[in-house]
Scaffold this motif. Structure first.
Motif, PDB file in Angstrom:
ATOM      1  N   SER A 148     -33.582  21.281 -48.975  1.00 42.95           N
ATOM      2  CA  SER A 148     -33.100  21.284 -50.355  1.00 42.95           C
ATOM      3  C   SER A 148     -32.136  22.359 -50.642  1.00 42.95           C
ATOM      4  O   SER A 148     -31.725  22.899 -49.684  1.00 42.95           O
ATOM      5  N   PHE A 149     -31.682  22.383 -51.900  1.00 47.93           N
ATOM      6  CA  PHE A 149     -30.551  23.509 -52.244  1.00 47.93           C
ATOM      7  C   PHE A 149     -30.692  23.431 -53.905  1.00 47.93           C
ATOM      8  O   PHE A 149     -30.801  22.444 -54.351  1.00 47.93           O
ATOM      9  N   THR A 179     -29.070  16.418 -37.780  1.00 44.83           N
ATOM     10  CA  THR A 179     -29.331  15.237 -38.621  1.00 44.83           C
ATOM     11  C   THR A 179     -30.487  14.596 -37.974  1.00 44.83           C
ATOM     12  O   THR A 179     -31.510  13.940 -38.414  1.00 44.83           O
ATOM     13  N   MET A 206     -33.610  17.913 -37.262  1.00 42.58           N
ATOM     14  CA  MET A 206     -34.278  18.654 -38.184  1.00 42.58           C
ATOM     15  C   MET A 206     -35.422  17.997 -38.836  1.00 42.58           C
ATOM     16  O   MET A 206     -35.442  16.844 -39.095  1.00 42.58           O
ATOM     17  N   MET A 256     -37.578   8.254 -43.537  1.00 40.84           N
ATOM     18  CA  MET A 256     -36.063   8.626 -44.136  1.00 40.84           C
ATOM     19  C   MET A 256     -35.652   9.168 -42.775  1.00 40.84           C
ATOM     20  O   MET A 256     -35.938  10.274 -42.069  1.00 40.84           O
ATOM     21  N   VAL A 299     -25.784  17.323 -43.856  1.00 45.86           N
ATOM     22  CA  VAL A 299     -25.125  16.945 -42.805  1.00 45.86           C
ATOM     23  C   VAL A 299     -24.741  15.648 -42.506  1.00 45.86           C
ATOM     24  O   VAL A 299     -23.645  15.186 -41.782  1.00 45.86           O
ATOM     25  N   SER A 300     -25.482  14.827 -42.949  1.00 45.35           N
ATOM     26  CA  SER A 300     -25.259  13.195 -42.632  1.00 45.35           C
ATOM     27  C   SER A 300     -24.260  12.893 -43.394  1.00 45.35           C
ATOM     28  O   SER A 300     -23.491  11.767 -43.065  1.00 45.35           O
ATOM     29  N   ILE A 323     -24.284  22.089 -46.123  1.00 42.05           N
ATOM     30  CA  ILE A 323     -25.645  22.697 -46.001  1.00 42.05           C
ATOM     31  C   ILE A 323     -26.481  22.388 -44.930  1.00 42.05           C
ATOM     32  O   ILE A 323     -26.342  21.312 -44.377  1.00 42.05           O
ATOM     33  N   PRO A 324     -27.318  23.349 -44.119  1.00 42.24           N
ATOM     34  CA  PRO A 324     -28.047  22.864 -43.214  1.00 42.24           C
ATOM     35  C   PRO A 324     -29.206  21.969 -43.343  1.00 42.24           C
ATOM     36  O   PRO A 324     -30.415  22.653 -43.555  1.00 42.24           O
ATOM     37  N   ALA A 325     -29.161  20.838 -43.967  1.00 43.20           N
ATOM     38  CA  ALA A 325     -29.899  19.788 -44.398  1.00 43.20           C
ATOM     39  C   ALA A 325     -29.442  18.699 -43.993  1.00 43.20           C
ATOM     40  O   ALA A 325     -28.244  18.440 -43.753  1.00 43.20           O
ATOM     41  N   GLU A 326     -30.280  17.676 -43.974  1.00 41.40           N
ATOM     42  CA  GLU A 326     -29.937  16.371 -43.589  1.00 41.40           C
ATOM     43  C   GLU A 326     -29.260  15.505 -44.428  1.00 41.40           C
ATOM     44  O   GLU A 326     -28.424  15.010 -44.113  1.00 41.40           O
ATOM     45  N   ARG A 327     -29.634  15.846 -45.657  1.00 40.34           N
ATOM     46  CA  ARG A 327     -28.882  14.952 -46.811  1.00 40.34           C
ATOM     47  C   ARG A 327     -29.021  15.237 -48.320  1.00 40.34           C
ATOM     48  O   ARG A 327     -29.851  16.268 -48.507  1.00 40.34           O
ATOM     49  N   PHE A 365     -25.167  18.518 -53.907  1.00 42.24           N
ATOM     50  CA  PHE A 365     -25.574  19.519 -54.975  1.00 42.24           C
ATOM     51  C   PHE A 365     -24.039  19.863 -55.462  1.00 42.24           C
ATOM     52  O   PHE A 365     -23.273  20.435 -54.792  1.00 42.24           O
ATOM     53  N   MET A 371     -32.130  19.752 -54.693  1.00 45.76           N
ATOM     54  CA  MET A 371     -31.408  18.617 -53.985  1.00 45.76           C
ATOM     55  C   MET A 371     -32.541  17.855 -53.401  1.00 45.76           C
ATOM     56  O   MET A 371     -32.298  16.539 -53.534  1.00 45.76           O
ATOM     57  N   LYS A 372     -33.594  18.356 -53.008  1.00 45.57           N
ATOM     58  CA  LYS A 372     -34.531  17.433 -52.209  1.00 45.57           C
ATOM     59  C   LYS A 372     -35.263  16.379 -53.290  1.00 45.57           C
ATOM     60  O   LYS A 372     -35.610  15.251 -52.791  1.00 45.57           O
ATOM     61  N   ALA A 428     -33.828  13.072 -52.733  1.00 42.18           N
ATOM     62  CA  ALA A 428     -33.503  12.575 -51.241  1.00 42.18           C
ATOM     63  C   ALA A 428     -34.410  11.179 -50.989  1.00 42.18           C
ATOM     64  O   ALA A 428     -35.396  11.155 -51.267  1.00 42.18           O
ATOM     65  N   GLY A 429     -33.633  10.279 -50.377  1.00 45.40           N
ATOM     66  CA  GLY A 429     -34.145   8.961 -50.237  1.00 45.40           C
ATOM     67  C   GLY A 429     -33.996   8.045 -51.444  1.00 45.40           C
ATOM     68  O   GLY A 429     -34.710   7.076 -51.299  1.00 45.40           O
ATOM     69  N   LEU A 467     -26.473   9.570 -49.248  1.00 46.23           N
ATOM     70  CA  LEU A 467     -26.794   8.437 -48.689  1.00 46.23           C
ATOM     71  C   LEU A 467     -27.419   7.282 -49.640  1.00 46.23           C
ATOM     72  O   LEU A 467     -27.318   6.203 -49.351  1.00 46.23           O
TER      73      LEU A 467
END
Lengths: 346, 346, 346, 346
Positions: free
Chosen positions: A200-201, B195, B198, C344, D181-182, D236-240, D243, D284-285, D288-289, D315
């Motif tokens: 998240s963020f 991706t 994680m 996901m 990162v996606s 951001i170090p996150a998948e998707r 923000f 952000m999360k 997601a999806g 995505l």
């Protein structure tokens, strides 16, 4: 050897001080105080210190801590340093306060911002704001240091050369900052759980963050014109680090060469601030665990805005690292003493 | 000052050696070789070294590297060290190979495991297996060191006292290991993307990992009875670290006191191996960035199994840290020289 | 439409039930109870449900909840379901308890394991253990379901075919399980902070986890010989998922073909359990957010051990997904109804 | 049932389309093309689809794909859609291009931005820009859709009401965006490895991102005055997820009530855009999806700036979700059909 104590050693700022001070060649640790973990072995509470330290946390007795130390770091929440600072005045000891109580020179602003009374107003003039890049000479002779806030350090190192040299419109500065989660402290709360934050963020306190008056105080004291900043802090799903993206409209006639020259000149002799080469961009992890700041400075010709990317470790240059740097300066030690750590990559 | 070079300095093992060697008080870096980045400034390729190093990568010329260095670390994929080791024999230089080419004493096993020919069989007897806790005396006088594999180090430190003292059934050992992603190297591949990894966790090569023969070689040489291990490596969504959970059936009559005593005795004088107190459990991050190993040792009375939890940093005690420890021993330096880093928490 | 209520809707199990039940085509949500958030809008407490639900949390009044619902899910800590289950007996309602109070058939074992009194012992015989792959027929006619524990589900789906068919030594089973952090719940605690866990990995309760008696109860009821398991739970720095690596010594004469055949036969008609093809290995994230289980089954000819890799989502097949599957079976709905979510990725 | 094909189904956009289309009640999947994985089973390449799909990837034959489908999604890098779009003109098929080739109406700008020739200039007028909140009526009757960029969607949904209603100085807009990162795709590269990104944060292309002309095109077409935006993307170090923190100076006399009213009116009938209540901040999360966008809208009275926080899934509403929404509109289906997914929390 300098005899050093830490008041409030069980939070993230305290443990980070230990990371720097244990291998520091000129430091002998004396008292590490804690309210709730008196007599606990330090390496039992902090298993990552196993093999590095053989001490126990102790109760805070001001006469012992101040009386038996050459330097004392205070790592307490705001509102708790004022009484201690007053107590220290009777001892031959230097005090570095990592909290917020003596950062704001204007008492009204302090009391409005932190919602507590300034209980030691007469000490304010004795506290030097501990940003070596701005106040090194004052720090050398100080008894008291108010160590700057983490976001503030990131913003000031990023903007001081521009404001100092009147390169930008002082009302146009926008600071979009992102921090790792340790910036929010070590207390238990649902909103800091891994499950809530990972992937998240988010922004927090976007309009009214407590760091705004501190940023404006220090930029104003470097500027002829009044400075006003927009500041938005965000939370990154990472343990530590601050990444600030700073925007400001460049004044008429200012060129990229002027900008580069101002930043280069400001920091060429600074041991911890690195202005990146053209084309290089900072990555937050590259200063994690260190006292370094990296800056990328660019002029967007299309929009006429200066864009500065500024990275520090919120616990390093943003807290414990800077505090140790201040200690080194106060005691005449080499400024990099104990601060030659290298970031962990990967 | 010892003149030190690194062959293959642009991977994760190479950069971790730099983290330890740059601040090492007895080391002067000479050559840092790279195939694809010759003449690139090191702090441009590794921005996290900005302010710490002013050198460039250079081409690998064996006569220069071996001729002008006291110690050379080789950080190349398996199959590439044999020719270099042979070339080094003509020079007064010590060689520490972080690859796999000289770890396996049995040539057939090596060739079957790594699918390459052992091109320097006559050198095998000159290579000392670089696990100080087992071979310290041999290391002191070695010219060549085969630095152990990361998983192997974690397993051996966890099991050697039990096998040495015949505490467990030698056929019952199951090693369930988990590693951070840096263990898979720095080459680009889809399955190592953030991706993909994680939020995930997986096993790889569960039945046939290359580290099995190395583990069995070293446990067998410490045991009267034949040792066979089950070994399953897994990937944790983290940058670095190894966590091994090891199970073995205890022999009749062996008590928890026997076990604790064996482990305590084995490691009480070891500077980097820490047996935790009863009730303490290791957390992988607590040794990240260090050369430490932490062990929790327990007997499950219900099932009659010894359970050992063993943590190291795969790049530290599992690679670069152990290599520097070996160098310190070979040159008569204090064993902790340059290795007093403290893990970054949080 | 089935009228459904959730008792204790503000934890992770409760919110995951909402994820499955809100889009479920045959479900109408009635009461969502909470102790501390009565009258709070659900999409204000759970902003990720914005646009998906327009309800408020309500107080728990058993007569209303049981009287106005066809099915009630109980998501409370152990010790809190017994009184509620007794209250439900007077109503025409089906109860699915996601807690631990009715999973253990042996009262002494329950009381010793959870340290509370079994206050509704007469109801134990009415509770069906809610693992459809073992008890589907009983579930169809049940009034009460004890929904299995998350680690237990992962272990049972991985080992039942082997134990059922006497393929392995029943005393040799070792279950090395790893879970995402949501398995530890949503309460605030320092050891679940992102800052403490990210980049780390640890075991917890390695010898005495509460899930052991539940695993052994269900494996024993499927076995002629007494089963004893070694079970070690670990924490992965990820939000959700369970990855179990299971080891067991194969009995004499058992071949890999026997094993594959047993697993294939056990699960070929199961909608949620997928035995992977030879060479395929499971990755935990691939079942996140779903009710699926993926199994890789291998015989290590070298050591004679069966190795099973079993993945589920601890909140899916390990809790809320399985609970919804049980509801579907109890009400004669298609078993995949509301459970066709896809993981996901990335 | 609508017959649907995907051209380029093996990247992250393609797999996300599958997540939405497989459970879509009105969709039958026909062809899923791939260059390098022809005849591979889809659930072998994407193990997270195990149990959800029984198809294979096929070669791209335009006459088959366009001739046998009602709708075709193109998921190719820029430069590859122009020829395909031309080929589709001969068939009774609707085309949704998720690439960039037809987003920019000005050919010179397109060619300068993407450094390729616009090979199908005559088709530009037939492509409708696929942002339903702005062009829903045109989408209904379109044969061709240019699906918007991910950053662009986040920026436009955040700024269109302000620009449409002339609430802000059109030259003052600063968009500070952060993405998972996606957004950088599924190709292998060192800078996207978990080891490089985890624990870090960085900006990329801060002055010259390709999305700037697209943002300015769509804001300009909604404004009387010329719009110029500053846009900085970060990783951001996150998948998707995306923000965006958006700053703009409010025009004289505009109040917070005016702002809230404009945003509320713009989105009150939109199924996927949610304006948060005062005091609520997006995370952000939480989207997601999903195909959702959440907006927080605030006026900073102190600085006179509008601050908008805008979150989408890059995505989802930023790519595949919006593409499915467009398909639903083009075929007269309920707009939320197949898009009722709920974000995974935790």
């Amino acid at each position: 050897m300098i005899k050093v104590s830490i008041i409030g050693a069980t939070g993230y700022t305290g443990s980070e001080l230990l990371r720097y001070l244990i291998p520091h060649p000129e430091v002998e640790l004396v008292h590490l105080t804690s309210r709730s973990h008196v007599d606990t072995k330090v390496d039992s509470y902090y298993p990552f210190l196993k093999g590095s330290i053989d001490k126990q946390f102790s109760e805070l007795k001001p006469e012992t801590v101040f009386g038996e130390s050459d330097a004392v770091f205070i790592c307490l929440p705001h509102g708790h340093s004022m009484e201690l600072a007053a107590a220290a005045s009777a001892y031959d000891v230097k005090v570095i306060d990592l909290g917020a109580d003596f950062r704001l020179k204007n008492i009204d602003v302090y009391e409005a911002t932190y919602n507590v009374e300034q209980a030691a107003p007469n000490l304010l003039k004795d506290f030097v704001y501990g940003l070596p890049e701005k106040y090194r000479d004052d720090i050398k002779n100080a008894k008291y240091i108010a160590n700057p806030g983490c976001f503030v350090t990131s913003a000031l190192l990023g903007m001081l050369p521009a404001v100092n040299n009147a390169l930008v419109d002082e009302q146009s500065i926008i600071i979009d900052s992102k921090t790792g989660v340790s910036g929010a402290g070590r207390s238990a709360s649902v909103d800091k759980l891994l499950t809530e934050l990972m992937g998240s963020f988010k922004a927090y306190n976007p309009l009214a963050h407590r760091h705004i008056p501190e940023i404006e105080q220090e930029l104003n004291s470097a500027s002829e014109n009044a400075v006003q900043v927009q500041f938005t802090p965000h939370l990154i799903p990472a343990e530590r680090g601050i990444f600030s993206t700073i925007y400001a409209t460049v004044k008429d006639g200012i060129t990229e060469a002027d900008i580069i020259e101002s930043y280069t000149r400001a920091y060429e002799h600074e041991p911890f601030v690195h202005v990146l080469r053209p084309g290089e961009l900072p990555q937050m992890k590259h200063v994690a665990g260190t006292n370094s700041c990296q800056l990328a400075v660019q002029l967007d010709e299309r929009t006429g805005r200066l864009i500065v990317l500024s990275i520090i470790d919120n616990l390093g240059k943003g807290a414990a690292g800077q505090a140790v740097q201040n200690m080194n300066i106060m005691f005449g030690l080499p400024e990099k003493s104990g601060l030659n750590t290298i970031a962990m990559m990967p």
